[in-house]
Each structure stands twice: as C-alpha cells, then as structure tokens.
Design a protein around this motif. Structure first.
Motif, PDB file in Angstrom:
ATOM      1  N   HIS A 436      23.493  18.637 -12.504  1.00 52.54           N
ATOM      2  CA  HIS A 436      23.156  17.529 -13.529  1.00 52.54           C
ATOM      3  C   HIS A 436      21.687  17.541 -13.495  1.00 52.54           C
ATOM      4  O   HIS A 436      21.094  16.957 -12.675  1.00 52.54           O
ATOM      5  CB  HIS A 436      23.704  16.274 -12.924  1.00 52.54           C
ATOM      6  N   HIS A 463      29.933   8.001 -13.768  1.00 55.14           N
ATOM      7  CA  HIS A 463      29.794   6.796 -12.890  1.00 55.14           C
ATOM      8  C   HIS A 463      30.495   5.627 -13.544  1.00 55.14           C
ATOM      9  O   HIS A 463      30.281   5.279 -14.629  1.00 55.14           O
ATOM     10  CB  HIS A 463      28.061   6.660 -12.914  1.00 55.14           C
ATOM     11  N   VAL A 492      34.761   8.415 -12.828  1.00 51.50           N
ATOM     12  CA  VAL A 492      35.433   9.221 -11.713  1.00 51.50           C
ATOM     13  C   VAL A 492      36.154   8.659 -10.874  1.00 51.50           C
ATOM     14  O   VAL A 492      35.675   7.544 -10.259  1.00 51.50           O
ATOM     15  CB  VAL A 492      34.123   9.964 -11.096  1.00 51.50           C
ATOM     16  N   TYR A 510      30.080  16.678 -11.705  1.00 49.07           N
ATOM     17  CA  TYR A 510      29.001  16.717 -11.110  1.00 49.07           C
ATOM     18  C   TYR A 510      28.919  16.169  -9.840  1.00 49.07           C
ATOM     19  O   TYR A 510      28.843  14.925  -9.685  1.00 49.07           O
ATOM     20  CB  TYR A 510      27.890  16.011 -11.976  1.00 49.07           C
ATOM     21  N   GLY A 513      26.098  13.661  -8.732  1.00 49.99           N
ATOM     22  CA  GLY A 513      26.103  12.220  -9.540  1.00 49.99           C
ATOM     23  C   GLY A 513      24.926  11.856  -9.821  1.00 49.99           C
ATOM     24  O   GLY A 513      24.007  12.571 -10.395  1.00 49.99           O
ATOM     25  N   ALA A 514      24.688  10.484  -9.880  1.00 53.63           N
ATOM     26  CA  ALA A 514      23.724   9.818 -10.317  1.00 53.63           C
ATOM     27  C   ALA A 514      22.246  10.333  -9.442  1.00 53.63           C
ATOM     28  O   ALA A 514      21.259  10.501  -9.995  1.00 53.63           O
ATOM     29  CB  ALA A 514      23.657   8.247 -10.125  1.00 53.63           C
ATOM     30  N   LEU A 587      29.091   4.091  -5.040  1.00 48.40           N
ATOM     31  CA  LEU A 587      30.274   5.086  -5.038  1.00 48.40           C
ATOM     32  C   LEU A 587      30.084   5.934  -3.542  1.00 48.40           C
ATOM     33  O   LEU A 587      31.001   6.314  -3.013  1.00 48.40           O
ATOM     34  CB  LEU A 587      30.143   6.424  -6.056  1.00 48.40           C
ATOM     35  N   ARG A 588      28.695   5.945  -3.160  1.00 47.74           N
ATOM     36  CA  ARG A 588      28.553   6.616  -1.774  1.00 47.74           C
ATOM     37  C   ARG A 588      27.559   5.877  -0.606  1.00 47.74           C
ATOM     38  O   ARG A 588      27.008   6.427  -0.231  1.00 47.74           O
ATOM     39  CB  ARG A 588      28.064   8.228  -2.252  1.00 47.74           C
ATOM     40  N   GLN A 598      21.783   6.042  -4.628  1.00 47.83           N
ATOM     41  CA  GLN A 598      22.224   6.278  -6.070  1.00 47.83           C
ATOM     42  C   GLN A 598      21.691   4.782  -7.193  1.00 47.83           C
ATOM     43  O   GLN A 598      22.366   4.880  -8.300  1.00 47.83           O
ATOM     44  CB  GLN A 598      23.736   6.042  -5.875  1.00 47.83           C
TER      45      GLN A 598
END
Length: 688
Positions: A436, A463, A492, A510, A513-514, A587-588, A598
């Motif tokens: 990304h 996202h 996602v 991806y 991600g962010a 998300l993480r 993120q």
C-alpha cells in the motif's frame, strides 16, 4: 423515438381500487401521440396490458460497466413530458405513474417513490429514470395544476400507498426521494411513521422556506396584472435553477472544447426559448397556491423533525437562489438522528435536473442501496456503469494518470514478465495481495487497468472507518472514500472475504493496512504485515489463486515533510489527530510493534516533478489441494512468508528496473506523446 408511460401502478393500490389507467406517450420530436389502455392482468410475473405489451417485474443484475442511460434525457424532455402528462390528469386528483423508460428492475428491487417540488408534475426525476429503473420499482407522484389538496391531505395520500406496500413486503425498505416541497412531504411521513423502514433522499428540502431569499417577492405575485402572467415563470426559472447546469445535463462528456461550446450554446438558446412553456405548468394562480402550500408544509414538518427515525441522505446546493439550502443542511444534520449530507457547491435549487448529479451514483457511493432491512456489502453491491467509469477515470481524475504514466506488468505461468494483465488468471476466486503506497495513491491506476483489460471490478478490503461516516460535515462533497465504495470497496472482515471467495470474486487485500499507507519518513516500500497469516487458510478453503504484487513510484511524485511523528510533537495537531481517531475502529490494537500504530492523520507532502508508477504482479500461487496441508501451522506460515517475499521481490525489481526507463520523467513522456499522438498506455518503458 422517445417513449414514456404515465401509469398508476397496480401493485400500489388496494384490491378494491379500480384497475389503473396506463397512459402511453410516444413522442416524435414535438408531436406526442397518446393512447390509453388498462392493465388487464399478470402472466408469469409480467404485467400485461390489453394491447399485448408487457412490463416485466424484474431482471438480472446489470453487468460491470453497463449502460445506465444517464445523459440521454435532458431538461427539454422535462418540459415536454410535464405538459403532456398534465393533459391527462383526469379528475385532477393526485396519482402515481410509472415511467416506461425505467424498464425492468433487478430481482427483489425495492420501491422508490418520487415526491415532486413546486411544479407537481412528477417529472423532476426524468434525468434519472433509466439509471434508477434498473435497481428500483420507480413511482412518481403527479399533482395536477388544478388540484388544491392541502399538505396534510398529500401526506395521507402517500401514507396510504406506503402502508399497503409495507403490509405486502414488511422486510423491504421504501425509498422516498423528495425534491424541495417533496422533501417536507417525505420528512413529515417519516415522522408520522417512525417504525416504518424508510430511506429518505432529499434534494434541497423546503424546510427553510421561512428564510427564503424570495420572501419579499411573493406578495408581488398577487398584484401582477393578468397580461403579465407570462413573466412569472421566466423569473422563477432563473431563480430555481442554474441555466448552464440545466443546459449541460444533456451534453455528452468527452467532446472537444469547441463541440462542447457549440452544443451548449444551441441547448441554452433552445432552453431559453422554451421557458414560455412554463406558463402552462406554473400559472399565476397555481403559484400562489403552491407558495402557501410550501409555507404550511415547512411549518408542519419543522415541528416534527424530532420524531424522524428514518435514514436520511441530504443533497444541498451551493447556488440555491430560492432557499438557504447550505445552512439548512447543517441545521437538519444536527436535528435528525440519522442524517448524512453531500453538498454540491456549483448547483442550483433544481438539483435533480442539473448536470453532474447522477442520483444512482450517489446512492451507490453512499452504500444506501439495500433490498432488505440491512445493507449487505456483497448481495446489494451494484457494479459501476460505463458513465461512472468515464466520469471518474477519464474526466475528473485523468490528471493523476497523466502525471504518473502507470506501467503495469504481470507474470505468466512460465515466469515470463509481460506488459499487461494477461498473467492474472481469468477465473476467480483471486486474491491480490500487495504493498500500500503512501495515501493509497496506487489505487486509481490499478482499478482503471483492471476495468479496461479484464472488465473486472476489484472488491477492495478497506478500513471500516471509511464506511462509518465519521467526522463528516454539512459541507461534505463526494469524496475519495465515496468513490472507493462506488468501485467495490467494503470493510475488511473474515466474513466479507469468505462470501467474496464463495462468489469467485477478485479481492484486493493490503495486510499492511493503514500503517503501511500512512508510513513515516524513511519507511518507503517497507512492509508492515502482521505476524499472523490472517488470510492464507481461508484462501485454501476456496482454492483461491493468490497473486502477490509490488508497486513503486511514490517517491517520484512527492516528498514527505511532516509525518505522524513530526505532527505528534506539535500540540495543536496532536489534539486534532486525537479527535480524528476518537471513534475510529481499531483493527490491530491487540498487536505489538509498528503494526499496531494505525492512527489516521494527513501527512504533509511537497510535490515533485512527477516520475512514473510501476506495478508488477507476480506469478499466481495456486492453493488448490492445500486444504489438508494448511492445517499445519508451519505450512501456513511458510506460504504466508512466501507471499510476503514475492511482494518484496517485486518492489526491489521495479526499483532497479525503473532506472532503465527512458520515459520515467513526465517531461520525456509529454514530448513523446506530443510527437507521436500516443495514448498513455503506449508510451515505452524498460524491457522486462
């Protein structure tokens, strides 16, 4: 030959209602021919009329890049057909009609009711009949000129239809598209029926009528001599709409500047000459009645806004000379429980009749379309039309492609690298896994090339915050996230990925991600993938073909000046970032290291003289036959690391080979194009 049907749809009336009259209008450039028939019954789900013609109730979902018909009908048609339908108003009572040009909607299509503005003809949605008719059962409300039903009477008339429809299909939503006065009508109905599943799309609703710029002008209407009545529609026409936008609505995109100017001049002249016809649609005595009707409607509606539970999409104009629509958008957004706004700064009051506003595009971009109680990102997704593709990629965002001159390579099964997408499998399910770039700049050329070469709409895993409408304002225009949704992006999640694989879709993922798309200084082309192989096992369950890819070029078009670390050291900006991420889904957050960072922010980038974007899709990795093998964690990790390694190898290959490209600079590409007349895709590059 243009064809329109004005019909009272049989399905919208109670069983005791007499059979509806079907008015079929066939127009031959100025000489309308009309005949009346009756719907006589139903055969195999197809409505049949006495003369043998049929109106089917449903059809298949439109394919990718279908013809949505937008732009084939213009404001002149609105004037002609409004006059024609008025000739067949019968006893002068309000009624529903269904435009034949709407055609056959897709299976399970919801009902859409159009509630008109001051004109009352019901033809204010005419530019959108074809495009909306593919996804909705469209019915339009016609209020004859001579009708004097008070506002509450109109509310009850529409309510009767809604309640009958809700009783027949309790799990389906009903869409109310309200234009000006129709916006008040839609809001009032929603307030009176809070338990009903309604989706409101309001174009410059007249709830702000008490603050209209024209309030000093309205009393004058009562004293204008009868021999000057013809001047009233002329004056109102310039107040209500933007003449240039109205004229441009029927002019094709992609014409040369000379041809565009010629057509615009011709259309605008014809439009001005036809304004006298508005006298038939808006006589002085009717205008006075309508003004009082709107005044009553605004008062009634504003007193009940607190009771509206429906989903509301508000469309406002920046050049509305009749109502303070921009300010009203802010007020309604704050007053309503579930309201989003999209603002069109260059359009006038008659938004739905003006150029650049495709209502179905807005519905798709805002994820408003659904056929049941909840929007389903898989089954309710409507593929983009050819007009939408051209508008986004060939007109509005063409500059990025010209600046970056994207070069795309793929790898054949024998390992050969070719300059096209022939190395991408033709049959899904396919999972594209890649790097990304900063701000996701690689997305537009990637999507465009798949549309052009493979006629495929990529379903991108994005996202979840992009779909939550966070931090939106009443000045919000259609934005980059909106267009991502229009062209297939969805939140996602394992559930969405599972359903897409089962439908053999082309999915874009991806893993970084962010964090990867908003990387810091010195982190160009560095992967931020999680340690856990989140997608490998699921891919094996569906025999997915995994295609790793790399992309380079961001460092050729911009220099990162202030990254997240820099901005976090500036107190004011740090607070802005904190507020921006206050309601964002993390998300993480349960992970450690850089992948957990993120936070959304806006990097400060200084532009450079553009270089070129390069893409390389690696050899497809087959997962067929791996289901049992991938039950072992070590095998899963091995495949995961292989995919990641392929992405890194593609990036390294492109960084090295781009040094051999004689047309890496935009200056060299521009000279080549000017001398040869070549398209962007034909400009040479390095030999793979």
């Amino acid at each position: 030959m243009a064809t329109v049907t004005a019909a009272v749809a049989a399905s919208l009336f109670s069983p005791t209602t007499p059979p509806p009259t079907l008015l079929r209008v066939r127009s031959r450039r100025g000489t309308p021919q009309v005949r009346s028939t009756r719907i006589s019954g139903s055969v195999n789900g197809v409505k049949v009329v006495e003369d043998g013609s049929q109106i089917s109730s449903e059809t298949q979902d439109p394919p990718v890049l279908y013809d949505d018909g937008f732009g084939k009908i213009g404001v002149m048609d609105y004037i002609d057909r409004s006059k024609e339908i008025e000739r067949f108003s019968g006893d002068g009572s309000p009624r529903w009609f269904c435009p034949l040009e709407c055609g056959r909607p897709i299976k399970g299509a919801p009902l859409l009711l159009f509630l008109p503005g001051l004109d009352g003809s019901g033809m204010g949605l005419i530019l959108h009949h074809i495009s909306l008719g593919k996804f909705f059962e469209v019915r339009c409300l016609h209020i004859p000129i001579t009708n004097r039903t008070p506002f509450l009477g109109l509310v009850r008339f529409v309510e009767k239809t809604l309640r009958y429809q809700h009783a027949r299909f309790p799990n389906k939503p009903v869409y109310l598209v309200g234009d000006s006065l129709g916006g008040c009508l839609a809001l009032s109905i929603a307030a009176r029926n809070p338990a009903m599943d309604l989706v409101l799309i309001l174009a410059n609703p007249a709830t702000s009528f008490g603050k209209s710029q024209l309030q000093p002008f309205f009393p004058i209407l009562n004293v204008i001599p009868n021999n000057l009545d013809v001047t009233v529609p002329y004056m109102l026409s310039f107040v209500m709409g933007e003449p240039l936008k109205l004229a441009m609505a029927s002019i094709s995109n992609g014409l040369s500047p000379t041809d565009t100017l010629s057509q615009l001049s011709e259309t605008l002249t014809s439009l001005l000459l036809r304004l006298s016809d508005l006298t038939d649609l808006l006589p002085k005595e009717s205008i006075n009645w309508k003004i009082n009707l709107v005044r009553a409607a605004a008062l009634y509606t504003n007193s009940r806004l607190h009771a509206v539970n429906a989903q509301v999409m508000l469309l406002t104009s920046g050049k509305d000379n009749m109502l303070p629509s921009k300010e009203e958008g802010a007020r309604l957004k704050a007053s309503l429980k579930n309201c989003r706004v999209r603002h069109f700064k260059d359009n006038g009051h008659t938004l739905l009749l003006e150029d650049g506003i495709n209502l179905m595009t807005i519905v798709k971009a805002m994820n408003l379309y659904r056929r049941s109680k909840q929007h389903n990102f898989i089954t309710d997704y409507a593929a983009p039309s050819l007009n939408e593709f051209k508008k986004v990629f060939e007109y509005e965002n063409k500059l990025l492609s010209q600046a970056t001159g994207p070069v795309i390579f793929s790898t054949l099964s024998n390992g050969d690298i070719v300059r096209n997408l022939s190395g991408i499998p033709d049959e899904g399910p396919i999972l594209l896994v890649g790097y990304h770039m900063l701000m996701g700049l690689e997305l537009q050329p990637l999507y465009e090339r798949f549309f052009r070469e493979k006629n495929v709409c990529i379903r991108g895993m994005a996202h979840p915050s992009l779909f939550q409408g966070l931090n939106e304002t009443s000045d919000q225009e259609l934005s980059f996230p909106d267009f991502l949704k229009l062209f297939g992006s969805l939140p996602v999640s394992p559930r969405h990925m599972y359903k897409l694989f089962s439908q053999k879709a082309v999915v874009l993922l991806y893993p970084g991600g962010a964090r990867e798309a908003l990387h810091r200084k010195g982190e160009e082309y560095k992967l931020f993938w999680p340690d856990s192989p989140e997608f490998v096992r699921m891919a094996a369950q569906f025999d997915v073909k995994i295609v790793p890819f790399g992309v380079v070029g961001e460092d050729d078009i911009g220099q990162l000046v202030l990254d997240y670390n820099d901005q976090s050291n500036i107190p004011i900006i740090k607070d802005l970032i904190k507020n921006l991420n206050k309601n964002v889904t993390s998300l993480r957050s349960d992970m450690t290291g850089a992948i957990s960072e993120q936070d959304f922010h806006l990097p400060i980038i200084l532009p450079r003289i553009p270089g070129r974007f390069y893409y390389l899709f690696g050899k497809s990795i087959e997962t067929k036959g791996m289901k049992k093998m991938l039950k072992d964690r070590n095998n899963v990790n091995t495949l995961y690391m292989k995919i990641k390694s392929e992405v890194e190898n593609s990036i390294s290959y492109l960084k090295k080979k781009r040094e051999e490209d004689p047309y890496r600079s935009i200056l060299d590409r521009s000279i080549f194009q000017a001398s040869t007349g070549s398209e962007l895709a034909d400009i040479p590059t390095f030999e793979p």
